[in-house]
Design a protein around this motif. Structure first.
Motif, mmCIF file in Angstrom:
data_model
loop_
_atom_site.group_PDB
_atom_site.id
_atom_site.type_symbol
_atom_site.label_atom_id
_atom_site.label_comp_id
_atom_site.label_asym_id
_atom_site.label_seq_id
_atom_site.Cartn_x
_atom_site.Cartn_y
_atom_site.Cartn_z
ATOM 1 N N LYS A 156 -0.249 6.791 27.589
ATOM 2 C CA LYS A 156 -0.572 5.405 27.921
ATOM 3 C C LYS A 156 0.030 4.405 26.933
ATOM 4 C CE LYS A 156 -4.635 3.971 28.943
ATOM 5 N NZ LYS A 156 -4.810 3.247 30.211
ATOM 6 N N ARG B 146 -1.667 3.767 24.264
ATOM 7 C CA ARG B 146 -2.935 3.072 24.009
ATOM 8 C C ARG B 146 -3.259 3.070 22.523
ATOM 9 N NH1 ARG B 146 -7.856 2.747 27.580
ATOM 10 N NH2 ARG B 146 -9.731 2.728 26.312
ATOM 11 N N SER C 186 -8.247 4.377 32.407
ATOM 12 C CA SER C 186 -7.449 4.055 33.585
ATOM 13 C C SER C 186 -6.026 4.603 33.389
ATOM 14 C CB SER C 186 -7.426 2.544 33.801
ATOM 15 O OG SER C 186 -7.094 1.868 32.600
ATOM 16 N N ASN D 178 -2.928 3.869 33.646
ATOM 17 C CA ASN D 178 -1.800 2.945 33.578
ATOM 18 C C ASN D 178 -1.234 2.960 32.162
ATOM 19 O OD1 ASN D 178 -4.606 1.562 33.364
ATOM 20 N ND2 ASN D 178 -3.281 0.335 32.053
ATOM 21 N N SER E 71 -4.488 -1.892 36.014
ATOM 22 C CA SER E 71 -4.986 -0.547 36.319
ATOM 23 C C SER E 71 -4.497 -0.107 37.700
ATOM 24 C CB SER E 71 -6.514 -0.544 36.285
ATOM 25 O OG SER E 71 -6.968 -0.797 34.987
ATOM 26 N N GLU F 176 -12.517 -1.827 37.349
ATOM 27 C CA GLU F 176 -13.163 -0.744 36.627
ATOM 28 C C GLU F 176 -14.690 -0.862 36.656
ATOM 29 O OE1 GLU F 176 -10.903 -2.793 35.543
ATOM 30 O OE2 GLU F 176 -9.224 -1.740 34.605
ATOM 31 N N HIS G 295 -5.094 -7.141 28.502
ATOM 32 C CA HIS G 295 -5.209 -6.142 29.538
ATOM 33 C C HIS G 295 -4.525 -6.610 30.812
ATOM 34 C CE1 HIS G 295 -8.349 -3.874 27.451
ATOM 35 N NE2 HIS G 295 -8.085 -2.941 28.335
HETATM 36 MG MG MG Z 1 -8.002 0.469 31.178
#
Ligand code: MG
Ligand code: TXA
Length: 356
Positions: A57, A59, A145, A147, A153, A182, A238
């Motif tokens: 991700k 992330r 999620s 993505n 997402s 979400e 986001h």
């Molecule tokens: Mg997310």
């Protein structure tokens, strides 16, 4: 990346679900549909597998993951204790789009899942494919999620492919997700008297009030960008499309005028322009791409289509997008407005009558 597809009639080959579960059990990463958005799952107890989620991700590692369970027995493996209010909420809303933050049992999951917090976010999704995959994996499944970090997402397997193909082990294609935004994330505080909504989502404030009428429901819409966010995910941008996005709120007349002028200005400045509105209002605007996302009189359809709509602006190379915000943020509208404002990097324009 292996792709498992649903049968034409929507029923799933149980072998596909079993295979996906085995991939997770062996430390792999698999994306699967839930009732909210597609999640990217891995064994929550396997640090390497969880690290593969963060890597795929892109992330930030201080943003903890939600752990997904398929039956209530799995909860005892994860949490120390469940207060009576949280218990009521799970009885009322699980399986469903509600995530509860609870005290984590030490060593229950990889520290990468909780980002070192003393708490863990848990939910039981209301989707046969998600539940099947978790059951087949035989372990609690950490799943953010599916993505790339910062992108909208995914509500279709195609969105997952676009973002993560080649970066993950598999995708289970179960068609479009249901809710479209979400889960709601809540934490119960003050001995059950306060339910703090950390992220609005599929379960609305009214749903929560009805389920625990004695508790106060708190949501601080503007406390999202703070030094010490209560929910680590809140400090990151986001859902952002690649173009500049502004959200405009105000009376229908002023808002319409403002959007028209902003689009005209942007066109003159050389932008490829986009307008994000609802189906009823799409014919009011002229831009390179006008998206009528859902129907204003059925906010749940706006939620369902929101992320796919944001992706369309990227697909069309739109560099400037105006989104109409709504006046009332009731029900699922609160989650829609929250996502729009985040997608805009908190750029919210409110036009008042006095400025006309
Ligand atoms: Mg997310
Ligand atoms: O609907 C959903 O919840 C989807 C599907 C796949 O289930 N999952 C999802 O996960 O949205 P993710 O990782 O994108 O969002 C997790 C959110 C973040 O805002 C994170 O900060 C918050 O939950 N969170 C996770 N653990 C937390 C904790 N211990 N305390 C407070 N917030 C937490």
């Amino acid at each position: 990346t292996k792709l498992w597809k649903a049968e034409g009639n929507g029923t799933f080959l149980s072998s596909a679900i079993a295979e996906a579960g085995v991939v997770i059990a062996r430390g792999g990463t698999v994306a699967f549909p839930t009732e909210t958005v597609y999640g990217l799952g891995a064994d929550a107890g396997n640090t390497e597998a969880v690290e593969a989620i963060f890597a795929a991700k892109g992330r930030p590692s201080d943003n903890p993951l939600i752990v997904h369970i398929a039956n209530i027995g799995q909860l005892d493996l994860l949490v120390e204790e469940v207060d009576a209010t949280s218990r009521l909420l799970m009885e009322r809303f699980w399986p469903g789009p509600l995530t509860l933050v609870l005290p984590v049992k030490v060593g229950a999951v990889s520290a990468r899942v909780t980002a070192g917090l003393p708490t863990i976010a848990v939910r039981m999704p209301d989707h046969p494919v998600a539940l099947g995959v978790i059951r087949a994996a035989g372990c609690p499944v950490a799943a953010p999620s599916a993505n790339r970090s910062g992108r909208p997402s995914p509500t279709l397997a195609e969105h997952v492919r676009t973002d993560l193909d080649g970066r993950i082990d598999g995708i289970v294609d179960g068609g479009p997700t249901g809710v479209g935004v979400e889960s709601s994330v809540v934490v119960v505080e003050e001995g059950g008297r306060l339910v703090r909504l950390l992220r609005p989502g599929g379960i609305t404030v009214d749903d929560l009030k009805a389920a625990v009428p004695e508790a106060q429901i708190a949501f601080e819409a503007v406390s999202e960008v703070t030094e010490a966010p209560r929910s680590p995910g809140m400090k990151y941008t986001h859902y952002a499309p690649r173009g500049r996005l502004v959200v405009v709120q105000g009376s229908e007349r002023l808002r319409t005028e403002w959007v028209r002028e902003a689009v005209a200005d942007a066109k003159r400045a050389g932008d490829r322009t986009g307008v994000l509105t609802v189906a009823e209002r799409a014919s009011l605007y002229e831009a390179d791409l006008v998206v009528g996302c859902g129907r204003e009189d059925r906010m749940e359809t706006v939620a369902q289509e929101l992320y796919a709509a944001l992706r369309r602006f990227d697909d069309n190379g739109i560099t400037y997008i105006v989104a109409e915000g709504y006046e009332s943020a009731e029900g699922i509208g609160l989650a829609v407005l929250n996502r729009l404002i985040k997608a805009a990097g908190n750029q919210l324009i409110r036009i008042g009558e006095s400025e006309s």
